[in-house]
Design an enzyme around this catalytic site. Structure first.
Site, short mmCIF file in Angstrom:
data_model
loop_
_atom_site.label_atom_id
_atom_site.label_comp_id
_atom_site.label_asym_id
_atom_site.label_seq_id
_atom_site.Cartn_x
_atom_site.Cartn_y
_atom_site.Cartn_z
N GLY A 59 19.31 11.73 -37.64
CA GLY A 59 19.03 10.71 -36.70
C GLY A 59 19.92 9.48 -36.91
O GLY A 59 20.76 9.50 -37.69
N ALA A 116 10.45 15.47 -38.18
CA ALA A 116 11.59 15.65 -39.02
C ALA A 116 11.80 17.29 -39.13
O ALA A 116 10.90 17.84 -39.95
CB ALA A 116 11.46 15.04 -40.34
N LEU A 148 21.90 21.74 -23.39
CA LEU A 148 22.72 22.05 -22.22
C LEU A 148 22.74 20.62 -21.38
O LEU A 148 24.13 20.19 -20.93
CB LEU A 148 21.85 22.93 -21.47
CG LEU A 148 22.34 23.13 -20.04
CD1 LEU A 148 23.72 23.99 -20.13
CD2 LEU A 148 21.36 23.85 -19.02
N TYR A 157 14.52 29.19 -36.54
CA TYR A 157 13.92 28.22 -36.04
C TYR A 157 12.55 28.42 -35.69
O TYR A 157 11.66 27.63 -36.15
CB TYR A 157 14.97 27.41 -34.84
CG TYR A 157 14.40 26.27 -34.25
CD1 TYR A 157 13.93 25.44 -34.97
CD2 TYR A 157 13.90 26.35 -32.88
CE1 TYR A 157 13.39 24.08 -34.43
CE2 TYR A 157 13.39 25.19 -32.14
CZ TYR A 157 12.97 24.31 -33.10
OH TYR A 157 12.40 23.29 -32.44
N SER A 202 16.49 21.85 -35.84
CA SER A 202 16.00 22.05 -34.66
C SER A 202 16.98 22.78 -33.60
O SER A 202 16.79 23.04 -32.20
CB SER A 202 15.45 20.92 -33.67
OG SER A 202 16.54 20.13 -33.40
N ASP A 205 12.79 8.79 -42.18
CA ASP A 205 13.95 9.70 -41.74
C ASP A 205 15.03 9.62 -42.63
O ASP A 205 15.36 8.49 -43.07
CB ASP A 205 14.39 9.12 -40.48
CG ASP A 205 15.07 10.10 -39.41
OD1 ASP A 205 14.60 10.18 -38.44
OD2 ASP A 205 16.08 10.50 -40.25
N PHE A 264 26.55 30.03 -21.51
CA PHE A 264 26.37 31.06 -22.22
C PHE A 264 25.62 32.16 -21.92
O PHE A 264 24.50 32.36 -21.87
CB PHE A 264 25.62 30.47 -23.62
CG PHE A 264 26.26 29.50 -24.36
CD1 PHE A 264 27.78 29.49 -24.57
CD2 PHE A 264 25.74 28.44 -25.04
CE1 PHE A 264 28.26 28.36 -25.20
CE2 PHE A 264 26.23 27.39 -25.46
CZ PHE A 264 27.77 27.45 -25.72
N1 UFG Z 1 23.51 26.36 -22.90
C1 UFG Z 1 24.52 26.81 -22.08
N2 UFG Z 1 25.66 25.79 -22.57
C2 UFG Z 1 25.58 24.85 -23.44
C3 UFG Z 1 24.58 24.63 -24.17
C4 UFG Z 1 23.16 25.40 -23.70
O1 UFG Z 1 24.71 27.50 -21.37
O2 UFG Z 1 26.51 24.06 -23.68
C5 UFG Z 1 22.34 27.29 -22.50
C6 UFG Z 1 21.52 28.04 -23.72
O3 UFG Z 1 22.28 29.13 -23.88
C7 UFG Z 1 20.25 28.15 -23.24
C8 UFG Z 1 19.94 26.90 -22.10
O4 UFG Z 1 21.29 26.49 -21.89
O5 UFG Z 1 20.15 29.38 -22.36
C9 UFG Z 1 19.33 25.64 -22.94
O6 UFG Z 1 19.88 25.74 -24.13
P1 UFG Z 1 19.55 24.17 -25.09
O7 UFG Z 1 20.47 24.57 -26.18
O8 UFG Z 1 19.76 22.83 -24.32
O9 UFG Z 1 17.96 24.45 -25.60
P2 UFG Z 1 17.28 25.74 -25.81
O10 UFG Z 1 16.56 26.19 -24.89
O11 UFG Z 1 18.15 26.49 -26.87
O12 UFG Z 1 16.31 24.98 -26.98
C10 UFG Z 1 15.29 23.96 -26.85
C11 UFG Z 1 15.11 23.18 -28.03
C12 UFG Z 1 14.25 24.17 -28.94
C13 UFG Z 1 13.14 24.61 -28.06
C14 UFG Z 1 13.80 25.30 -27.10
C15 UFG Z 1 12.50 25.73 -26.19
O13 UFG Z 1 16.12 22.86 -28.70
O14 UFG Z 1 13.97 23.32 -29.84
O15 UFG Z 1 14.38 24.39 -26.11
O16 UFG Z 1 12.61 26.09 -24.99
F1 UFG Z 1 12.49 25.47 -29.10
#
Ligand code: UFG
Length: 317
Positions: A36, A70, A184, A137, A73, A31, A202
């Site tokens: 990390g 690694a 989230l 991504y 993401s 890593d 969002f």
């Molecule tokens: N969200 C919010 N507020 C925040 C963070 C996220 O509303 O503060 C929303 C995002 O817009 C999204 C949902 O919550 O609609 C989930 O967002 P995350 O950032 O927790 O996760 P993602 O769905 O964007 O991505 C994750 C992984 C990816 C993977 C994906 C597949 O980070 O690697 O899930 O479902 F590809």
């Protein structure tokens, strides 16, 4: 087995490394610590601080397989900095595959993603459904999946790609801990911990019942267990792809409600614009891995995932 875990100082990699050690495997974590944490490398694993482009030296010691985590993401970051994603995720992995071939290591379990599918035509998503990523991504991870299929055919590589949906929860003290947190559940828990005043939601105008995005959450302990099954399923000349989710979708607002229940905190929300690159709904069918490898999630309830993440986040890092 003697195993190299790239990204084993990250959230998912460290949990998989811990489970591999518990099963009696010999584990080396590689890593570069760009995202990390050295203290996330489980005790008992050897640790090499280096990039995946420098894996050749380590691999020449002789390994039975590589578990490759690694990567860059973050969906949002990938939209802003696509070059970073192509060079790390595709370029870096091609260098790793080359080093593996030179060292005669012919088994790999690859950390792929639901983001390879993009906006799905139907849910739950099957592995045979179209892959049309909506962000760099997902596109970079899909390109690796395509390369793995080719390398399995050409060089006899045995590969398994696991397409994760949204990973949550903690495994003992191993938890999600990003310097810049975009996910989230950790962001919601920061509000309950008093580190933020509110959580941004969002987009509330998606074509979903409450207007917020729907995601499929899988417990990190269950997800990690799938890697051990995948390792045993690596067959020279074959590239298999499996989805990993729970089959149930939760909207952003529903996740906030579960976090309110678990933490007892009111968790105020702030409505914010859509985050670019986010599909409205991502829910997996994990029927294939259940059928073929006998994977069964032991912690399918979102409440349990949030409770484990909450317990781990209230302990000192
Ligand atoms: N969200 C919010 N507020 C925040 C963070 C996220 O509303 O503060 C929303 C995002 O817009 C999204 C949902 O919550 O609609 C989930 O967002 P995350 O950032 O927790 O996760 P993602 O769905 O964007 O991505 C994750 C992984 C990816 C993977 C994906 C597949 O980070 O690697 O899930 O479902 F590809």
């Amino acid at each position: 087995m003697k195993l190299l875990v790239t990204g084993g100082a990250g959230y998912i990699g460290s949990v998989v490394a811990a489970q591999l050690l518990e099963e009696g495997h010999e584990v080396t974590v590689l890593d570069d610590l760009s995202t990390g944490h050295a203290d996330a490398v489980p005790p008992g694993a050897a640790f090499v601080q280096a990039s995946i482009t420098e894996a050749g030296g380590v691999l020449s010691e002789g390994f039975d397989a590589v578990l490759h985590f690694a990567a860059k993401s973050l969906v949002g970051e990938s939209v802003e900095k696509p070059g970073l994603y192509w060079s790390h995720n595709l370029g870096g992995t091609l260098a790793l595959l080359d080093a593996m071939r030179q060292a005669g290591v012919n088994r790999i379990v690859f950390s792929s993603t639901a983001a390879t599918y993009g906006e799905p035509e139907r849910t739950p998503i099957l592995e045979t459904d179209p892959t049309r990523p909506t962000n760099p991504y997902g596109a970079s991870k899909l390109a690796v999946d395509t390369a793995l299929t080719a390398f399995a055919g050409l060089y006899g590589l045995g590969a398994v790609s696991l397409r994760y949906f949204n990973v949550a929860g903690a495994y003992g003290e191993f938890r999600e801990r990003h310097t810049v947190e975009t996910h989230l559940i950790p962001n919601i828990l920061k509000v309950a911990l008093g580190e933020r005043e509110s959580v941004s939601v969002f987009g509330t105008d998606y074509p979903t019942p409450d207007g917020t995005c729907i995601r499929d959450y899988v417990h990190v302990a269950d997800l990690a267990r799938a890697h051990l099954l995948a390792l045993d399923a690596c067959t020279p000349g074959e590239h298999r792809i499996y989805n990993l989710g729970s089959g149930t979708g939760f909207s952003v607002k529903e996740v906030v409600d579960v976090c309110r229940e678990v933490t007892g905190h009111p968790i105020p929300i702030t409505v914010a614009p859509r985050r670019s690159g986010d599909p409205a709904v991502l829910v997996a069918s994990s029927e294939k891995i259940q059928r073929e490898l006998g994977w069964k999630p032991a912690h399918a309830m979102l409440r349990d995932m949030v409770a484990d993440a909450w317990t781990a986040s209230t302990k000192p890092a």
